[in-house]
Design a protein around this motif. Sequence first.
Motif, PDB file in Angstrom:
ATOM      1  N   SER A 101      39.664  38.142  24.348  1.00 11.93           N
ATOM      2  CA  SER A 101      39.389  39.562  24.526  1.00 11.93           C
ATOM      3  C   SER A 101      38.463  39.806  25.717  1.00 11.93           C
ATOM      4  CB  SER A 101      38.769  40.123  23.244  1.00 11.93           C
ATOM      5  OG  SER A 101      38.474  41.490  23.395  1.00 11.93           O
ATOM      6  N   LEU A 102      37.460  38.950  25.886  1.00  8.54           N
ATOM      7  CA  LEU A 102      36.540  39.113  27.012  1.00  8.54           C
ATOM      8  C   LEU A 102      37.286  38.994  28.340  1.00  8.54           C
ATOM      9  CD1 LEU A 102      33.527  36.989  25.718  1.00  8.54           C
ATOM     10  CD2 LEU A 102      33.637  39.484  25.878  1.00  8.54           C
ATOM     11  N   HIS A 103      38.140  37.975  28.450  1.00  5.52           N
ATOM     12  CA  HIS A 103      38.891  37.801  29.698  1.00  5.52           C
ATOM     13  C   HIS A 103      39.948  38.893  29.870  1.00  5.52           C
ATOM     14  CE1 HIS A 103      37.070  34.191  31.260  1.00  5.52           C
ATOM     15  NE2 HIS A 103      37.135  33.632  30.062  1.00  5.52           N
ATOM     16  N   LEU A 104      40.544  39.330  28.779  1.00  4.08           N
ATOM     17  CA  LEU A 104      41.504  40.431  28.841  1.00  4.08           C
ATOM     18  C   LEU A 104      40.829  41.689  29.385  1.00  4.08           C
ATOM     19  CD1 LEU A 104      44.302  41.673  28.122  1.00  4.08           C
ATOM     20  CD2 LEU A 104      43.362  42.095  25.833  1.00  4.08           C
ATOM     21  N   ASP A 105      39.640  41.996  28.888  1.00  4.74           N
ATOM     22  CA  ASP A 105      38.914  43.170  29.372  1.00  4.74           C
ATOM     23  C   ASP A 105      38.584  43.049  30.855  1.00  4.74           C
ATOM     24  OD1 ASP A 105      39.029  44.288  26.865  1.00  4.74           O
ATOM     25  OD2 ASP A 105      36.917  43.945  26.374  1.00  4.74           O
ATOM     26  N   LEU A 106      38.178  41.850  31.279  1.00  3.13           N
ATOM     27  CA  LEU A 106      37.884  41.660  32.696  1.00  3.13           C
ATOM     28  C   LEU A 106      39.143  41.833  33.538  1.00  3.13           C
ATOM     29  CD1 LEU A 106      35.331  38.771  32.393  1.00  3.13           C
ATOM     30  CD2 LEU A 106      34.914  40.972  33.520  1.00  3.13           C
ATOM     31  N   ALA A 107      40.268  41.315  33.068  1.00  6.34           N
ATOM     32  CA  ALA A 107      41.526  41.498  33.800  1.00  6.34           C
ATOM     33  C   ALA A 107      41.845  42.985  33.937  1.00  6.34           C
ATOM     34  CB  ALA A 107      42.664  40.764  33.091  1.00  6.34           C
ATOM     35  N   ALA A 108      41.668  43.735  32.854  1.00  9.63           N
ATOM     36  CA  ALA A 108      41.933  45.180  32.902  1.00  9.63           C
ATOM     37  C   ALA A 108      40.976  45.879  33.875  1.00  9.63           C
ATOM     38  CB  ALA A 108      41.814  45.783  31.502  1.00  9.63           C
ATOM     39  N   ASP A 109      39.707  45.446  33.879  1.00  5.72           N
ATOM     40  CA  ASP A 109      38.740  46.022  34.823  1.00  5.72           C
ATOM     41  C   ASP A 109      39.198  45.803  36.258  1.00  5.72           C
ATOM     42  OD1 ASP A 109      37.119  46.593  32.606  1.00  5.72           O
ATOM     43  OD2 ASP A 109      35.765  44.896  32.970  1.00  5.72           O
ATOM     44  N   TYR A 110      39.609  44.581  36.556  1.00  4.50           N
ATOM     45  CA  TYR A 110      40.012  44.264  37.925  1.00  4.50           C
ATOM     46  C   TYR A 110      41.285  45.005  38.328  1.00  4.50           C
ATOM     47  CZ  TYR A 110      36.354  40.767  38.395  1.00  4.50           C
ATOM     48  OH  TYR A 110      35.134  40.145  38.493  1.00  4.50           O
ATOM     49  N   ILE A 111      42.165  45.262  37.383  1.00  3.78           N
ATOM     50  CA  ILE A 111      43.349  46.076  37.700  1.00  3.78           C
ATOM     51  C   ILE A 111      42.920  47.494  38.068  1.00  3.78           C
ATOM     52  CG2 ILE A 111      45.382  47.195  36.685  1.00  3.78           C
ATOM     53  CD1 ILE A 111      45.925  44.519  35.243  1.00  3.78           C
ATOM     54  N   LYS A 112      41.990  48.071  37.289  1.00  4.80           N
ATOM     55  CA  LYS A 112      41.494  49.413  37.601  1.00  4.80           C
ATOM     56  C   LYS A 112      40.856  49.463  38.985  1.00  4.80           C
ATOM     57  CE  LYS A 112      40.313  50.482  32.830  1.00  4.80           C
ATOM     58  NZ  LYS A 112      39.171  50.616  31.903  1.00  4.80           N
ATOM     59  N   LEU A 113      40.226  48.358  39.364  1.00  7.40           N
ATOM     60  CA  LEU A 113      39.537  48.293  40.655  1.00  7.40           C
ATOM     61  C   LEU A 113      40.459  47.800  41.778  1.00  7.40           C
ATOM     62  CD1 LEU A 113      36.168  46.858  39.327  1.00  7.40           C
ATOM     63  CD2 LEU A 113      36.555  49.158  40.257  1.00  7.40           C
ATOM     64  N   ARG A 114      41.749  47.693  41.471  1.00  7.83           N
ATOM     65  CA  ARG A 114      42.771  47.275  42.448  1.00  7.83           C
ATOM     66  C   ARG A 114      42.456  45.902  43.051  1.00  7.83           C
ATOM     67  NH1 ARG A 114      43.111  52.996  42.883  1.00  7.83           N
ATOM     68  NH2 ARG A 114      45.264  53.697  42.896  1.00  7.83           N
ATOM     69  N   ARG A 115      42.122  44.977  42.150  1.00  7.55           N
ATOM     70  CA  ARG A 115      41.852  43.593  42.548  1.00  7.55           C
ATOM     71  C   ARG A 115      42.777  42.682  41.739  1.00  7.55           C
ATOM     72  NH1 ARG A 115      35.503  42.869  42.297  1.00  7.55           N
ATOM     73  NH2 ARG A 115      36.119  40.754  42.852  1.00  7.55           N
ATOM     74  N   PRO A 116      44.064  42.667  42.071  1.00  6.35           N
ATOM     75  CA  PRO A 116      45.043  41.954  41.256  1.00  6.35           C
ATOM     76  C   PRO A 116      44.833  40.443  41.188  1.00  6.35           C
ATOM     77  CG  PRO A 116      46.063  42.746  43.281  1.00  6.35           C
ATOM     78  CD  PRO A 116      44.689  43.342  43.217  1.00  6.35           C
ATOM     79  N   GLU A 117      44.299  39.835  42.238  1.00  8.25           N
ATOM     80  CA  GLU A 117      44.085  38.387  42.210  1.00  8.25           C
ATOM     81  C   GLU A 117      43.044  38.028  41.154  1.00  8.25           C
ATOM     82  OE1 GLU A 117      43.484  40.215  45.092  1.00  8.25           O
ATOM     83  OE2 GLU A 117      45.477  39.953  45.946  1.00  8.25           O
ATOM     84  N   ALA A 118      41.950  38.777  41.117  1.00  7.14           N
ATOM     85  CA  ALA A 118      40.909  38.545  40.109  1.00  7.14           C
ATOM     86  C   ALA A 118      41.449  38.855  38.716  1.00  7.14           C
ATOM     87  CB  ALA A 118      39.678  39.391  40.405  1.00  7.14           C
ATOM     88  N   ALA A 119      42.273  39.901  38.612  1.00  8.80           N
ATOM     89  CA  ALA A 119      42.886  40.242  37.324  1.00  8.80           C
ATOM     90  C   ALA A 119      43.741  39.082  36.825  1.00  8.80           C
ATOM     91  CB  ALA A 119      43.724  41.511  37.450  1.00  8.80           C
ATOM     92  N   ARG A 120      44.523  38.493  37.712  1.00 12.66           N
ATOM     93  CA  ARG A 120      45.396  37.376  37.338  1.00 12.66           C
ATOM     94  C   ARG A 120      44.581  36.190  36.807  1.00 12.66           C
ATOM     95  NH1 ARG A 120      49.488  36.613  35.138  1.00 12.66           N
ATOM     96  NH2 ARG A 120      50.528  38.081  36.493  1.00 12.66           N
ATOM     97  N   VAL A 121      43.465  35.880  37.474  1.00 13.33           N
ATOM     98  CA  VAL A 121      42.615  34.768  37.034  1.00 13.33           C
ATOM     99  C   VAL A 121      42.168  34.984  35.592  1.00 13.33           C
ATOM    100  CG1 VAL A 121      40.345  33.683  37.368  1.00 13.33           C
ATOM    101  CG2 VAL A 121      41.832  34.107  39.341  1.00 13.33           C
ATOM    102  N   HIS A 122      41.689  36.178  35.289  1.00 14.92           N
ATOM    103  CA  HIS A 122      41.175  36.443  33.938  1.00 14.92           C
ATOM    104  C   HIS A 122      42.297  36.585  32.922  1.00 14.92           C
ATOM    105  CE1 HIS A 122      36.920  36.365  34.632  1.00 14.92           C
ATOM    106  NE2 HIS A 122      37.166  36.920  35.813  1.00 14.92           N
ATOM    107  N   LEU A 123      43.436  37.093  33.340  1.00 15.65           N
ATOM    108  CA  LEU A 123      44.571  37.166  32.435  1.00 15.65           C
ATOM    109  C   LEU A 123      45.032  35.757  32.053  1.00 15.65           C
ATOM    110  CD1 LEU A 123      46.353  39.179  30.956  1.00 15.65           C
ATOM    111  CD2 LEU A 123      47.897  39.130  32.916  1.00 15.65           C
ATOM    112  N   ASP A 124      45.051  34.852  33.025  1.00 18.44           N
ATOM    113  CA  ASP A 124      45.412  33.461  32.739  1.00 18.44           C
ATOM    114  C   ASP A 124      44.389  32.813  31.807  1.00 18.44           C
ATOM    115  OD1 ASP A 124      47.649  33.742  34.349  1.00 18.44           O
ATOM    116  OD2 ASP A 124      46.771  32.679  36.067  1.00 18.44           O
ATOM    117  N   ARG A 125      43.114  33.106  32.011  1.00 16.23           N
ATOM    118  CA  ARG A 125      42.065  32.566  31.133  1.00 16.23           C
ATOM    119  C   ARG A 125      42.188  33.142  29.726  1.00 16.23           C
ATOM    120  NH1 ARG A 125      37.044  32.772  35.422  1.00 16.23           N
ATOM    121  NH2 ARG A 125      37.795  31.047  36.703  1.00 16.23           N
TER     122      ARG A 125
END
Length: 156
Positions: A101-125
């Motif tokens: 859940s923590l990494h999912l939330d971070l991935a969602a944050d990075y998507i909102k901030l238009r940072r897809p590479e960082a989102a992908r890292v946290h989604l994978d985690r």
Amino acid sequence: MEQQDTPEDAVMTRIGQAVMLLHGGDREEARHRFASLWAEISEAGDALHRCTLAHYMADAQDDPDDELAWDLRALGAAEGLSEEPTDRPEQSLAVRAFYPSLHLDLAADYIKLRRPEAARVHLDRARAATDALADDGYGYGVREAIDRLERTLGAG
């Protein structure tokens, strides 16, 4: 005989009360209570309390940068807790189950901030940590949310 709350249980109870306000739509009051609790427990307080509080405080934010900052605090507290020796094995299990859940939330944050590479890292985690989830409503919900965010990220 009536059971007394320990101070730690009292903190979790107060966090839960603020979460109910948040889920009831009173974001401002929830934010106020979370901030008061954060001031009480501080950066040096119990890591499980900090993780839980920061996790929910992130959800109460209106600004995506503030949400990210609180989600990063939650992850930092969880990582600190994972590194601490504990005589409470249930705490270690709770934190392990929190990582997806923590990494999912971070991935969602990075998507909102238009940072897809960082989102992908946290989604994978998040996906890599799902082995800690039980086969229950919470576990299924987190897994489904990971799948939805994966589709969102793929479509973006």
